[in-house]
Motif scaffolding. Structure first.
Motif, PDB file in Angstrom:
ATOM      1  N   ILE A 126      -2.345   9.822  -4.592  1.00  0.00           N
ATOM      2  CA  ILE A 126      -2.924   8.496  -4.824  1.00  0.00           C
ATOM      3  C   ILE A 126      -2.572   7.562  -4.063  1.00  0.00           C
ATOM      4  O   ILE A 126      -1.246   7.401  -3.525  1.00  0.00           O
ATOM      5  N   ILE A 127      -3.475   6.559  -3.748  1.00  0.00           N
ATOM      6  CA  ILE A 127      -2.880   5.619  -2.874  1.00  0.00           C
ATOM      7  C   ILE A 127      -3.109   4.182  -3.897  1.00  0.00           C
ATOM      8  O   ILE A 127      -3.947   4.091  -4.410  1.00  0.00           O
ATOM      9  N   THR A 140       0.803  -1.051  -0.157  1.00  0.00           N
ATOM     10  CA  THR A 140      -0.055   0.113  -0.059  1.00  0.00           C
ATOM     11  C   THR A 140       0.774   1.249  -0.017  1.00  0.00           C
ATOM     12  O   THR A 140       1.403   1.506   0.767  1.00  0.00           O
ATOM     13  N   ILE A 141       0.972   1.962  -1.010  1.00  0.00           N
ATOM     14  CA  ILE A 141       2.059   2.973  -1.475  1.00  0.00           C
ATOM     15  C   ILE A 141       1.209   4.288  -1.539  1.00  0.00           C
ATOM     16  O   ILE A 141       0.359   4.336  -2.259  1.00  0.00           O
ATOM     17  N   TYR A 142       1.522   5.344  -0.904  1.00  0.00           N
ATOM     18  CA  TYR A 142       1.260   6.702  -0.978  1.00  0.00           C
ATOM     19  C   TYR A 142       1.951   7.468  -2.234  1.00  0.00           C
ATOM     20  O   TYR A 142       3.324   7.379  -2.099  1.00  0.00           O
ATOM     21  N   ILE A 143       1.161   7.800  -3.383  1.00  0.00           N
ATOM     22  CA  ILE A 143       2.055   8.398  -4.405  1.00  0.00           C
ATOM     23  C   ILE A 143       1.838   9.787  -4.243  1.00  0.00           C
ATOM     24  O   ILE A 143       0.601  10.297  -4.448  1.00  0.00           O
ATOM     25  N   SER A 144       2.866  10.679  -4.067  1.00  0.00           N
ATOM     26  CA  SER A 144       2.728  12.118  -4.033  1.00  0.00           C
ATOM     27  C   SER A 144       3.268  12.885  -5.048  1.00  0.00           C
ATOM     28  O   SER A 144       4.494  12.536  -5.417  1.00  0.00           O
ATOM     29  N   GLY A 145       2.672  13.638  -5.685  1.00  0.00           N
ATOM     30  CA  GLY A 145       2.994  14.325  -6.895  1.00  0.00           C
ATOM     31  C   GLY A 145       3.397  15.960  -6.293  1.00  0.00           C
ATOM     32  O   GLY A 145       2.429  16.514  -6.020  1.00  0.00           O
ATOM     33  N   CYS A 185       1.100  13.640   5.542  1.00  0.00           N
ATOM     34  CA  CYS A 185      -0.036  12.994   4.216  1.00  0.00           C
ATOM     35  C   CYS A 185      -0.176  11.666   4.428  1.00  0.00           C
ATOM     36  O   CYS A 185      -1.710  11.223   4.092  1.00  0.00           O
ATOM     37  N   MET A 186       0.836  10.559   4.487  1.00  0.00           N
ATOM     38  CA  MET A 186       0.376   9.126   4.888  1.00  0.00           C
ATOM     39  C   MET A 186      -0.512   8.909   5.718  1.00  0.00           C
ATOM     40  O   MET A 186      -1.478   8.222   5.776  1.00  0.00           O
ATOM     41  N   ASN A 187      -0.163   9.647   6.910  1.00  0.00           N
ATOM     42  CA  ASN A 187      -1.059   9.389   8.232  1.00  0.00           C
ATOM     43  C   ASN A 187      -2.484   9.904   7.948  1.00  0.00           C
ATOM     44  O   ASN A 187      -3.356   9.272   8.661  1.00  0.00           O
ATOM     45  N   THR A 188      -2.466  10.838   7.435  1.00  0.00           N
ATOM     46  CA  THR A 188      -3.759  11.709   7.234  1.00  0.00           C
ATOM     47  C   THR A 188      -4.880  10.820   6.414  1.00  0.00           C
ATOM     48  O   THR A 188      -5.914  10.487   6.624  1.00  0.00           O
ATOM     49  N   LEU A 189      -4.197  10.209   5.264  1.00  0.00           N
ATOM     50  CA  LEU A 189      -4.770   9.363   4.190  1.00  0.00           C
ATOM     51  C   LEU A 189      -5.174   8.277   5.013  1.00  0.00           C
ATOM     52  O   LEU A 189      -6.318   7.555   4.779  1.00  0.00           O
ATOM     53  N   GLY A 190      -4.273   7.724   5.808  1.00  0.00           N
ATOM     54  CA  GLY A 190      -4.515   6.489   6.810  1.00  0.00           C
ATOM     55  C   GLY A 190      -5.714   6.407   7.495  1.00  0.00           C
ATOM     56  O   GLY A 190      -6.662   5.597   7.657  1.00  0.00           O
TER      57      GLY A 190
END
Length: 509
Positions: free
Chosen positions: A266-267, A244-249, A311-316
């Motif tokens: 994008i996850i 499970t990967i967070y893609i940050s642009g 970012c990752m924790n917020t989307l988590g």
């Protein structure tokens, strides 16, 4: 004399054979060090090299057999050239992947600003100034910068606290303070607000302090609790992996590791058993609590100011999942990668002319685009009624186009330029070993991957985000679409096959 010459005529051939053998061993060692090549392929390559070496020895072992010796020497030269070129590309591949992998630190760029007409041209020249600082936002980094100035000046600096960004800027404009200390990542946020779009033209940066910090990922659940985790994929019952990967642009002003707003969120849920990739896009203006805001909602894009881990924790929290990996893309530099690939095919839902940068037209359906065109396509939102939601879909279309091209045989024709283009475009905390293992699985198994995309939705509103001093446009989440995204992610993790029709809601229609 002639008899002695005959006794020694094997020496030139032995030297040639030993050189070939040594280079073959070095080549095999380098190939093994990449950890990318399956064992069976290593065995086949090893056998082929042994056979070639044996043939060369049979051809060159007697110097007096001129024709055979010349043929063997030519074959040896060709093999040495292949081994040398192969070793070069092996090292280049290892260096390129090592350069983008295992990135576990991030830089916060804290700057000192004065008014544009101020005589100060360095931080030293601001000694004795009263410094404006934010009272609560990003306070840890601010305090670190203040301590740095205390040490530099040899005395405690005077500070005045302001509640928000606009108040801080106004304090500088009105001469209430001589300088301000501000995280560079806030510049874009400040310029979003009415009356501050020209902030950078009214101030002057006289110095920066780069604060490096470790990216510490916490798996933060929806109830607010968190637990620090190591970045580990899930192992399936069949021995495969689920990532499970967070893609940050980003389109960062500074270096690749600098904290900045994330315009692409994008996850990617990847199941190596089913060879399926699910891309879930979350709009940049999604109005959700950040993992560090104590429940106060903010635009998702602002999470990047506080670090990619936020970012990752917020989307988590939003999707109630663990996200331990990130993959950061600098979309400005991404142009180089797409051009190195020789262009990609993107599929557009609409026939449209770009509004953000005029002069570009895209057809509904397939479009073959170069790097610049792909960047315009991925950034466009004003041409669509759905705005940022459609932009998220287009960004996923660009990522899909890159993946499809990278997995095609065409990549071999531009391999060197692709490797050169990676520098400065990507960064990830996925280890080199994990990347190598994925590549090894692809080489061993071959075949295509299924890529499915989905974008969550919401309703436009005007609210005051956590990181801003005034109201702004936000997107209030439609939690029914969030729940659907959760369901799709769970299915991919569990090894179920998910189709684009499932994501689009057209199954059975």
């Amino acid at each position: 004399m002639s008899r002695r010459r005959r006794r020694n005529d094997w020496i030139p051939g032995a030297v040639i054979t030993i050189i070939v053998l040594m280079l073959s061993v070095v080549f095999m060692g380098l190939l093994a060090m990449t950890k990318m090549v399956p064992t069976i392929y290593m065995l086949i390559i090893g056998i082929v090299l042994v056979l070639f070496t044996a043939v060369i020895w049979l051809l060159v072992w007697h110097f007096r057999h001129k024709g055979r010796f010349i043929a063997g020497t030519i074959l040896a030269v060709l093999l040495v050239a292949v081994l040398a070129l192969g070793s070069f590309y092996i090292n280049k591949t290892r260096d390129a992947l090592s350069g983008i992998s295992g990135v576990n630190t991030e830089v916060t760029q804290i700057a000192v600003y004065v008014r544009s007409d101020d005589a100060a041209d360095s931080v030293e020249a601001t000694a004795g100034y009263n410094f404006g600082i934010l009272s609560s936002l990003d306070r840890e980094n601010t305090d670190g910068a203040v301590n740095h100035l205390n040490s530099q000046f040899g005395t405690a600096v005077q500070t005045t606290e302001y509640a928000g960004l606009t108040e801080l800027a106004d304090g500088l404009y009105k001469n209430e303070v001589g300088a301000i200390i501000l995280n560079n990542a806030y510049l874009d946020v400040l310029e979003e607000m009415d009356g501050y779009a020209d902030f950078e033209s009214k101030v002057k940066q006289v110095g920066t302090v780069d604060v490096e910090s470790e990216i510490a990922v916490n798996n933060t659940s929806s109830d607010g609790s968190n637990d620090t985790q190591t970045a580990e994929p899930i192992t399936t019952s069949r021995g495969g992996k689920v990532y499970t990967i967070y893609i940050s642009g980003i389109d960062t002003r500074g270096e690749m590791t600098a904290k900045s707003r994330s315009d692409v969120n994008i996850i990617a849920t990847i199941n190596t058993d089913t060879r399926e990739i699910l891309l879930v896009s979350t709009p940049r203006d999604y109005y959700v609590p950040l993992s560090i805001s104590n429940g106060a909602p903010d635009k998702l894009t602002h999470a990047g100011i506080y670090g990619i881990d936020v970012c990752m924790n917020t989307l988590g929290m939003l999707y109630d999942i663990d996200i331990n990996y990130y993959f950061r893309i600098n979309f400005g530099g991404f142009v180089k990668v797409i051009d190195a690939l020789g262009g990609i095919t993107v599929y557009s839902d609409y026939d449209f002319d770009s509004k953000n940068i005029t002069g570009y037209h895209f057809n509904q359906g397939a479009n073959y685009v170069n790097g610049e065109q792909a960047l315009v396509f991925s950034r466009e939102r004003y041409a669509f009624q759905e705005g940022d939601r459609q932009r998220g879909k287009n960004q996923m279309a660009v990522i899909k186009g890159v993946v499809d091209k990278a997995l095609s045989p065409e990549i071999l024709t531009s391999y060197s330029s692709i490797l050169s283009s990676l520098d400065g475009c990507f960064g990830t905390n996925i280890t080199y070993e994990e990347i190598a293992q994925l590549l090894q699985q692809q080489l061993a198994g071959g075949g295509d991957w299924t890529i499915v995309s989905y974008s969550v939705d919401g309703t436009g509103a005007t609210e005051k985000p956590y990181s801003m001093s005034q109201k702004a446009y936000v997107m209030v989440p439609d939690y029914s679409t969030v729940d659907k995204a959760k369901d799709l992610m769970a299915k991919v993790r569990n090894g179920e096959v998910v189709t684009q029709a499932d994501a689009d809601g057209t199954t059975g229609q």
